[in-house]
Design a protein around this motif. Structure first.
Motif, PDB file in Angstrom:
ATOM      1  N   MET A   1      32.589  75.110  44.967  1.00 32.94           N
ATOM      2  CA  MET A   1      32.212  75.700  44.684  1.00 32.94           C
ATOM      3  C   MET A   1      30.769  76.097  44.947  1.00 32.94           C
ATOM      4  O   MET A   1      30.039  75.356  44.432  1.00 32.94           O
ATOM      5  N   ILE A   2      29.811  77.115  44.937  1.00 35.72           N
ATOM      6  CA  ILE A   2      29.158  77.321  44.986  1.00 35.72           C
ATOM      7  C   ILE A   2      28.125  77.542  42.620  1.00 35.72           C
ATOM      8  O   ILE A   2      28.852  78.272  42.456  1.00 35.72           O
ATOM      9  N   ASP A   3      27.023  77.056  42.868  1.00 36.06           N
ATOM     10  CA  ASP A   3      26.547  76.869  40.642  1.00 36.06           C
ATOM     11  C   ASP A   3      25.519  78.216  41.293  1.00 36.06           C
ATOM     12  O   ASP A   3      24.039  77.518  41.157  1.00 36.06           O
ATOM     13  N   PRO A   4      25.708  79.517  41.174  1.00 36.47           N
ATOM     14  CA  PRO A   4      24.716  80.183  40.482  1.00 36.47           C
ATOM     15  C   PRO A   4      23.663  79.875  39.753  1.00 36.47           C
ATOM     16  O   PRO A   4      22.379  81.205  39.253  1.00 36.47           O
ATOM     17  N   LEU A  60      38.769  87.509  49.787  1.00 40.36           N
ATOM     18  CA  LEU A  60      37.144  87.399  49.689  1.00 40.36           C
ATOM     19  C   LEU A  60      36.466  86.039  48.460  1.00 40.36           C
ATOM     20  O   LEU A  60      37.219  85.525  48.141  1.00 40.36           O
ATOM     21  N   PRO A  61      34.875  85.221  49.831  1.00 42.44           N
ATOM     22  CA  PRO A  61      34.962  84.530  48.691  1.00 42.44           C
ATOM     23  C   PRO A  61      33.820  84.656  47.445  1.00 42.44           C
ATOM     24  O   PRO A  61      32.574  84.502  48.027  1.00 42.44           O
ATOM     25  N   VAL A  62      34.510  85.037  46.609  1.00 43.15           N
ATOM     26  CA  VAL A  62      33.592  85.482  45.715  1.00 43.15           C
ATOM     27  C   VAL A  62      34.181  85.150  44.277  1.00 43.15           C
ATOM     28  O   VAL A  62      35.402  84.779  44.233  1.00 43.15           O
ATOM     29  N   GLU A  98      22.927  83.234  47.642  1.00 48.34           N
ATOM     30  CA  GLU A  98      24.585  83.570  47.315  1.00 48.34           C
ATOM     31  C   GLU A  98      24.345  84.462  46.211  1.00 48.34           C
ATOM     32  O   GLU A  98      26.485  84.410  45.560  1.00 48.34           O
ATOM     33  N   LEU A  99      23.896  85.022  45.380  1.00 48.99           N
ATOM     34  CA  LEU A  99      24.011  86.074  44.843  1.00 48.99           C
ATOM     35  C   LEU A  99      24.150  87.511  45.074  1.00 48.99           C
ATOM     36  O   LEU A  99      23.425  88.136  45.855  1.00 48.99           O
ATOM     37  N   SER A 127      27.710  87.777  37.010  1.00 55.08           N
ATOM     38  CA  SER A 127      26.606  87.153  38.313  1.00 55.08           C
ATOM     39  C   SER A 127      28.060  87.188  39.437  1.00 55.08           C
ATOM     40  O   SER A 127      29.123  86.880  38.696  1.00 55.08           O
ATOM     41  N   HIS A 128      27.971  87.809  40.003  1.00 54.16           N
ATOM     42  CA  HIS A 128      28.670  87.706  41.409  1.00 54.16           C
ATOM     43  C   HIS A 128      28.410  87.240  42.272  1.00 54.16           C
ATOM     44  O   HIS A 128      27.414  87.541  42.885  1.00 54.16           O
ATOM     45  N   ALA A 129      28.599  85.943  42.821  1.00 52.57           N
ATOM     46  CA  ALA A 129      28.398  85.387  43.960  1.00 52.57           C
ATOM     47  C   ALA A 129      29.346  84.565  44.644  1.00 52.57           C
ATOM     48  O   ALA A 129      30.828  84.720  44.759  1.00 52.57           O
ATOM     49  N   ARG A 130      28.518  83.865  45.639  1.00 49.53           N
ATOM     50  CA  ARG A 130      29.521  83.440  46.872  1.00 49.53           C
ATOM     51  C   ARG A 130      29.998  82.149  46.225  1.00 49.53           C
ATOM     52  O   ARG A 130      29.971  81.635  45.496  1.00 49.53           O
ATOM     53  N   LYS A 131      31.696  81.735  46.897  1.00 50.70           N
ATOM     54  CA  LYS A 131      32.637  80.742  46.100  1.00 50.70           C
ATOM     55  C   LYS A 131      31.714  79.637  47.356  1.00 50.70           C
ATOM     56  O   LYS A 131      31.932  78.409  46.940  1.00 50.70           O
ATOM     57  N   GLU A 132      31.715  79.645  48.179  1.00 55.66           N
ATOM     58  CA  GLU A 132      31.825  78.438  48.987  1.00 55.66           C
ATOM     59  C   GLU A 132      30.422  78.963  50.290  1.00 55.66           C
ATOM     60  O   GLU A 132      30.038  80.282  50.651  1.00 55.66           O
TER      61      GLU A 132
END
Length: 132
Positions: A1-4, A60-62, A98-99, A127-132
């Protein structure tokens, strides 16, 4: 998981009004040593807290990551001004890095920190961000 939070922290710190008020005192999760002081020694700073998030349905990777930004000020007025600057910097901003998008749907009332009595205002950041 990406940390936004990393990207959002950088955007908040770069906002002109925020930078003028807090300098580099924008933190993740808790104040740094020396940020939170007693009455008469208060200084403005911001703390970002990650709230419960969700993953989007489907392929979706969101990820949806809500964040609370606590804007601490030397007065109720300064905390409110700081919160407004945070909201202005992030409200309805489109894709970058990534956002995918950020919104600031609410700015709370002026509150007092239970330990120091310092005024703060909480801004909800969606926020909606990339998951990976």
């Amino acid at each position: 998981m990406i940390d936004p939070l990393r990207s959002i922290l950088a955007e908040i710190a770069a906002a002109p009004v925020v930078a003028a008020l807090v300098g580099d005192r924008v933190r993740r999760f808790e104040p740094a040593p020396g940020d939170a002081r007693g009455p008469g020694e208060w200084q403005p700073f911001v703390v970002l807290l990650r709230l419960d998030g969700t993953l989007e349905l489907g392929r979706l990777p969101v990820q949806h990551v809500p964040i609370a930004a606590r804007a601490y000020g030397r007065s109720d007025h300064e905390a409110t001004t700081l919160a407004g600057a945070i909201a202005d910097a992030l409200h309805n901003v489109g894709p970058r890095g990534e956002l995918y998008r950020t919104y600031t749907p609410s700015i709370g009332p002026s509150l007092r920190d239970p330990d120091t009595g310092q005024p703060y205002v909480e801004v909800l950041i969606e926020s909606h961000a990339r998951k990976e």
